[in-house]
Design a protein around this motif. Structure first.
Motif, PDB file in Angstrom:
ATOM      1  N   GLY A   1     -16.893   0.642  -6.997  1.00  0.00           N
ATOM      2  CA  GLY A   1     -16.210   1.603  -6.136  1.00  0.00           C
ATOM      3  C   GLY A   1     -15.995   1.050  -4.741  1.00  0.00           C
ATOM      4  O   GLY A   1     -16.788   0.250  -4.241  1.00  0.00           O
ATOM      5  N   GLN A   2     -14.916   1.446  -4.116  1.00  0.00           N
ATOM      6  CA  GLN A   2     -14.592   1.016  -2.759  1.00  0.00           C
ATOM      7  C   GLN A   2     -14.573   2.220  -1.821  1.00  0.00           C
ATOM      8  O   GLN A   2     -14.191   3.318  -2.209  1.00  0.00           O
TER       9      GLN A   2
ATOM     10  N   THR B   1     -16.130  -3.085  -4.657  1.00  0.00           N
ATOM     11  CA  THR B   1     -15.490  -3.688  -5.818  1.00  0.00           C
ATOM     12  C   THR B   1     -14.889  -2.610  -6.706  1.00  0.00           C
ATOM     13  O   THR B   1     -15.249  -1.433  -6.608  1.00  0.00           O
ATOM     14  N   ASP B   2     -13.979  -3.014  -7.591  1.00  0.00           N
ATOM     15  CA  ASP B   2     -13.406  -2.066  -8.552  1.00  0.00           C
ATOM     16  C   ASP B   2     -14.505  -1.450  -9.414  1.00  0.00           C
ATOM     17  O   ASP B   2     -14.501  -0.256  -9.704  1.00  0.00           O
ATOM     18  N   ARG B   3     -15.461  -2.262  -9.807  1.00  0.00           N
ATOM     19  CA  ARG B   3     -16.529  -1.784 -10.695  1.00  0.00           C
ATOM     20  C   ARG B   3     -17.485  -0.842  -9.969  1.00  0.00           C
ATOM     21  O   ARG B   3     -17.864   0.203 -10.490  1.00  0.00           O
TER      22      ARG B   3
ATOM     23  N   SER C   1       0.824  -1.211   0.000  1.00  0.00           N
ATOM     24  CA  SER C   1       0.000   0.000   0.000  1.00  0.00           C
ATOM     25  C   SER C   1       0.857   1.260   0.000  1.00  0.00           C
ATOM     26  O   SER C   1       2.001   1.263   0.468  1.00  0.00           O
TER      27      SER C   1
ATOM     28  N   GLY D   1     -13.278   7.365  -0.659  1.00  0.00           N
ATOM     29  CA  GLY D   1     -13.001   6.386  -1.690  1.00  0.00           C
ATOM     30  C   GLY D   1     -11.556   5.911  -1.678  1.00  0.00           C
ATOM     31  O   GLY D   1     -10.636   6.691  -1.421  1.00  0.00           O
TER      32      GLY D   1
ATOM     33  N   ARG E   1      -8.848   2.359  -3.264  1.00  0.00           N
ATOM     34  CA  ARG E   1      -8.726   1.258  -4.207  1.00  0.00           C
ATOM     35  C   ARG E   1      -7.728   0.232  -3.662  1.00  0.00           C
ATOM     36  O   ARG E   1      -6.550   0.547  -3.484  1.00  0.00           O
TER      37      ARG E   1
ATOM     38  N   PRO F   1     -11.198  -1.459   3.621  1.00  0.00           N
ATOM     39  CA  PRO F   1     -11.814  -1.023   2.372  1.00  0.00           C
ATOM     40  C   PRO F   1     -12.944  -2.004   2.034  1.00  0.00           C
ATOM     41  O   PRO F   1     -12.804  -3.212   2.237  1.00  0.00           O
TER      42      PRO F   1
END
Length: 211
Positions: free
Chosen positions: A184-185, A180-182, A63, A204, A206, A177
């Motif tokens: 949004g996290q 999902t990527d699609r 990270s 937000g 990722r 977190p």
């Protein structure tokens, strides 16, 4: 012995994070003390103190330091608190946590066995007394008493699993977190209360998905 160039790079990194974020001096001191270059692949060491995630193999990442600072600060830890980390990766975040709570107080689980073994060896070599479990976090450290906090460094799709929240004592916190990527996290903090869970949204993010 730490390379003076790396030590200066850490100081510069922490100074930059301090300018941009409101996080505690305790957390920043821990980040300044951890040699991030020792946790990244050799071919990425030139980028170790850039404030961004880096690949570590097995479709996983280390990270960004500012995100480690945010998540650690949200846990509101004190020396001696016991922490359960889900997603050891290379061990960097666990080392920062250990810098805050002290030795023998960080228990971390990694699903990918190769990463778990490498992180355990690396943490031992660098002098961090952290307990690393290789396997599914839902089965890790069942014999341990409840933790003061849990830090989740991979994103579950639909909320933090109860099997993780249940490991945290009343008054403790879970930072993770979620999403999902699609879709949004979002970074969430859950505080465990006698009458339920108190959620907070911290913006937000990722992260790699939870496995």
């Amino acid at each position: 012995m730490d390379d003076p160039e790396y030590a200066q790079a850490r100081r510069d990194l922490v100074a930059d994070i301090r300018r941009r974020l409101d996080v505690s001096d305790t957390v920043l001191s821990a980040i300044e003390a951890v040699p991030r270059h020792a946790f990244v692949p050799d071919d990425r060491r030139a980028h170790a103190y850039e404030d961004r995630p880096l690949p570590i193999g097995h479709d996983q990442t280390i990270s960004a330091p500012h995100m480690v600072a945010i998540m650690t600060d949200l846990l509101d830890l004190e020396r001696g608190d016991r922490v359960f980390e889900v997603g050891t990766g290379c061990g960097y975040h666990a080392a920062v946590l250990a810098g805050v709570v002290g030795p023998r107080n960080v228990f971390t689980a990694e699903y990918v066995p190769e990463l778990a073994e490498a992180a355990r060896d690396r943490l031992d070599r660098l002098g961090y007394d952290v307990t690393v479990y290789a396997g599914d976090a839902r089965e890790a450290f069942r014999e341990e008493p409840p933790f003061a906090a849990a830090s989740v460094t991979c994103a579950p799709d639909d909320g933090v699993p109860e099997s993780i929240v249940d490991r945290v004592q009343t008054g403790g916190r879970v930072v993770a977190p979620v999403g999902t990527d699609r879709g949004g996290q979002r970074l969430v903090r859950l505080t465990v209360r006698d009458d339920g869970i108190e959620p907070e949204d911290h913006g937000g993010v990722r992260f790699v998905p939870m496995r």
